[in-house]
Design an enzyme around this catalytic site. Structure first.
Site, PDB file in Angstrom:
ATOM      1  N   VAL A 124       0.804  -1.205   0.116  1.00 37.77           N
ATOM      2  CA  VAL A 124       0.219   0.188  -0.383  1.00 37.77           C
ATOM      3  C   VAL A 124       1.511   1.364  -0.139  1.00 37.77           C
ATOM      4  CG1 VAL A 124      -1.876   0.963   1.424  1.00 37.77           C
ATOM      5  CG2 VAL A 124      -1.856  -0.814   1.420  1.00 37.77           C
ATOM      6  N   CYS A 128       3.858  10.048  -3.585  1.00 39.70           N
ATOM      7  CA  CYS A 128       4.875  10.908  -3.228  1.00 39.70           C
ATOM      8  C   CYS A 128       5.176  11.450  -4.903  1.00 39.70           C
ATOM      9  CB  CYS A 128       6.349  10.392  -2.568  1.00 39.70           C
ATOM     10  SG  CYS A 128       7.141  11.661  -2.082  1.00 39.70           S
ATOM     11  N   CYS A 139      13.284  10.733   0.120  1.00 41.23           N
ATOM     12  CA  CYS A 139      12.698  10.050   0.852  1.00 41.23           C
ATOM     13  C   CYS A 139      13.615   8.838   0.412  1.00 41.23           C
ATOM     14  CB  CYS A 139      11.478  10.115   0.454  1.00 41.23           C
ATOM     15  SG  CYS A 139      10.821  10.418  -1.110  1.00 41.23           S
ATOM     16  N   GLN A 144      11.294   2.144  -3.172  1.00 47.38           N
ATOM     17  CA  GLN A 144      10.590   1.547  -2.906  1.00 47.38           C
ATOM     18  C   GLN A 144       8.943   1.337  -2.883  1.00 47.38           C
ATOM     19  OE1 GLN A 144       9.003   3.151   1.292  1.00 47.38           O
ATOM     20  NE2 GLN A 144       9.951   1.494   2.366  1.00 47.38           N
ATOM     21  N   THR A 190      11.230  15.133  10.185  1.00 49.50           N
ATOM     22  CA  THR A 190      10.087  14.884   8.442  1.00 49.50           C
ATOM     23  C   THR A 190       9.135  15.860   9.751  1.00 49.50           C
ATOM     24  OG1 THR A 190       8.844  14.067   7.273  1.00 49.50           O
ATOM     25  CG2 THR A 190      10.631  12.640   9.223  1.00 49.50           C
ATOM     26  N   ASP A 202       0.868  12.326  11.038  1.00 47.43           N
ATOM     27  CA  ASP A 202       0.853  11.094   9.980  1.00 47.43           C
ATOM     28  C   ASP A 202      -0.551  11.036  10.292  1.00 47.43           C
ATOM     29  OD1 ASP A 202      -0.029   9.240   8.506  1.00 47.43           O
ATOM     30  OD2 ASP A 202       2.080   8.112   9.068  1.00 47.43           O
ATOM     31  N   ARG A 204      -3.008  10.218   7.335  1.00 50.19           N
ATOM     32  CA  ARG A 204      -3.623   9.141   6.210  1.00 50.19           C
ATOM     33  C   ARG A 204      -4.545   8.392   6.844  1.00 50.19           C
ATOM     34  NH1 ARG A 204       2.494   6.095   4.331  1.00 50.19           N
ATOM     35  NH2 ARG A 204       3.071   6.541   6.719  1.00 50.19           N
ATOM     36  N   LYS A 231       0.268   1.119  10.184  1.00 52.34           N
ATOM     37  CA  LYS A 231       0.205   0.793   8.767  1.00 52.34           C
ATOM     38  C   LYS A 231      -0.442  -0.351   8.608  1.00 52.34           C
ATOM     39  CE  LYS A 231       1.957   2.240   4.423  1.00 52.34           C
ATOM     40  NZ  LYS A 231       2.559   1.834   3.587  1.00 52.34           N
TER      41      LYS A 231
HETATM   42 ZN   LIG Z   1       8.755  10.535  -0.369  1.00 50.63          ZN
END
Ligand SMILES: [Zn+2]
Length: 278
Positions: A124, A128, A139, A144, A190, A202, A204, A231
């Site tokens: 998932v 970005c 990042c 990834q 960050t 976060d 999300r 997650k």
């Molecule tokens: Zn990123």
């Protein structure tokens, strides 16, 4: 059915009907169960899905054939369509383009044959732009995503990647993310940078991802490529219990080591060896 040019909808109704008949436009409810568009109101907490659309991917000289599904939450789609109706009289087309750009369309990239899935491999992935598209090394998102597709492609069972388009900057959006980059360059990490802007660490929302997983996997267990135990917790919270987390480290460079260290402090399962500080 005659098309009335004064009638303004996002996708022409006759085309929408044709795609529905072909089974290439359908809706699923929050439990991931396909619903009949004729009996259930099109508005509400369902997700509309367009696909499968064959997408030949060229990744680092490798070719991966995936089936793409474009997925949008109907509350967002209907809001956009209502606003489009209101704006139709004045300069409709232009205003509509602006509205549509705010609509988060998530993607499912399906690899292999779901019939062979016993415990497929899943990623998932949070969108970005800087990492996935521009290849930024601030990042590790780009590597990834690519290595996830590669792993799923080479996996015996295959699986799927869900690309969450509204997850930019862990949910704060691209504009705010740009501001956090400037704050990071003056010394904040960050997560601190998000807080300085009065934004959550976060934010999300994984509920749509959970719905899509339920639709595509049913109640099958799956392996999830992530270093982020949160997650897994979030997906558990939405009713997905049989998740085996698979560590997924790639794209570590000198430029993102500090970022990865912040992630590690925040709870990501990264060892000093993983980020090259061991
Ligand atoms: Zn990123």
């Amino acid at each position: 059915m005659l098309h009335n040019p004064a009638m303004f909808t996002y996708i022409d109704p006759t085309i929408r009907e044709r795609l529905t008949e072909q089974g290439k436009l359908f809706q699923v409810d929050r439990d991931g169960v396909a619903v009949d568009a004729h009996t259930v109101p099109a508005r509400g907490a369902t997700i509309s899905i367009l696909g499968p659309i064959p997408l030949p991917l060229q990744l680092c000289e490798k070719r991966i054939d995936v089936q793409w599904y474009a997925c949008v939450r109907n509350t967002e789609l209907s809001k956009i369509e209502e606003l489009a109706d209101d704006l139709r009289e004045q300069n409709g087309q232009q205003s509509f383009a602006t509205l549509a750009s705010f609509m988060a369309v998530n993607s499912v990239l399906l690899v292999g044959d779901p019939k062979n899935w016993v415990e497929p491999l899943v990623r998932v992935h949070s969108s970005c732009l800087t990492g996935d598209v521009f290849g930024s090394q601030r990042c590790e998102c780009g590597p990834q995503m690519q290595s996830a597709l590669d792993l799923i492609h080479h996996d015996e069972q295959g699986g799927m990647l869900i690309y969450m388009s509204g997850h930019e900057g862990r949910g704060i959006g691209l504009w705010a993310k740009a501001a956090t980059y400037l704050l990071q360059d003056s010394g904040e990490d960050t997560y601190q940078a998000n807080r300085s802007l009065g934004l959550p660490d976060d934010s999300r929302d994984f509920s749509d991802a959970a719905t899509l997983l339920k639709y595509f996997l049913g109640d099958k267990p799956f392996r999830l490529l992530t270093n982020n135990p949160k997650k897994v917790d979030d997906l558990n919270h939405f009713g997905l219990q049989n998740i085996t987390r698979v560590k997924h480290v790639s794209g570590v460079t000198e430029k993102n080591r500090r970022y990865l260290r912040a992630k590690q402090d925040w709870g990501h399962d990264l060892s000093p060896e993983d980020i090259g500080t061991g």
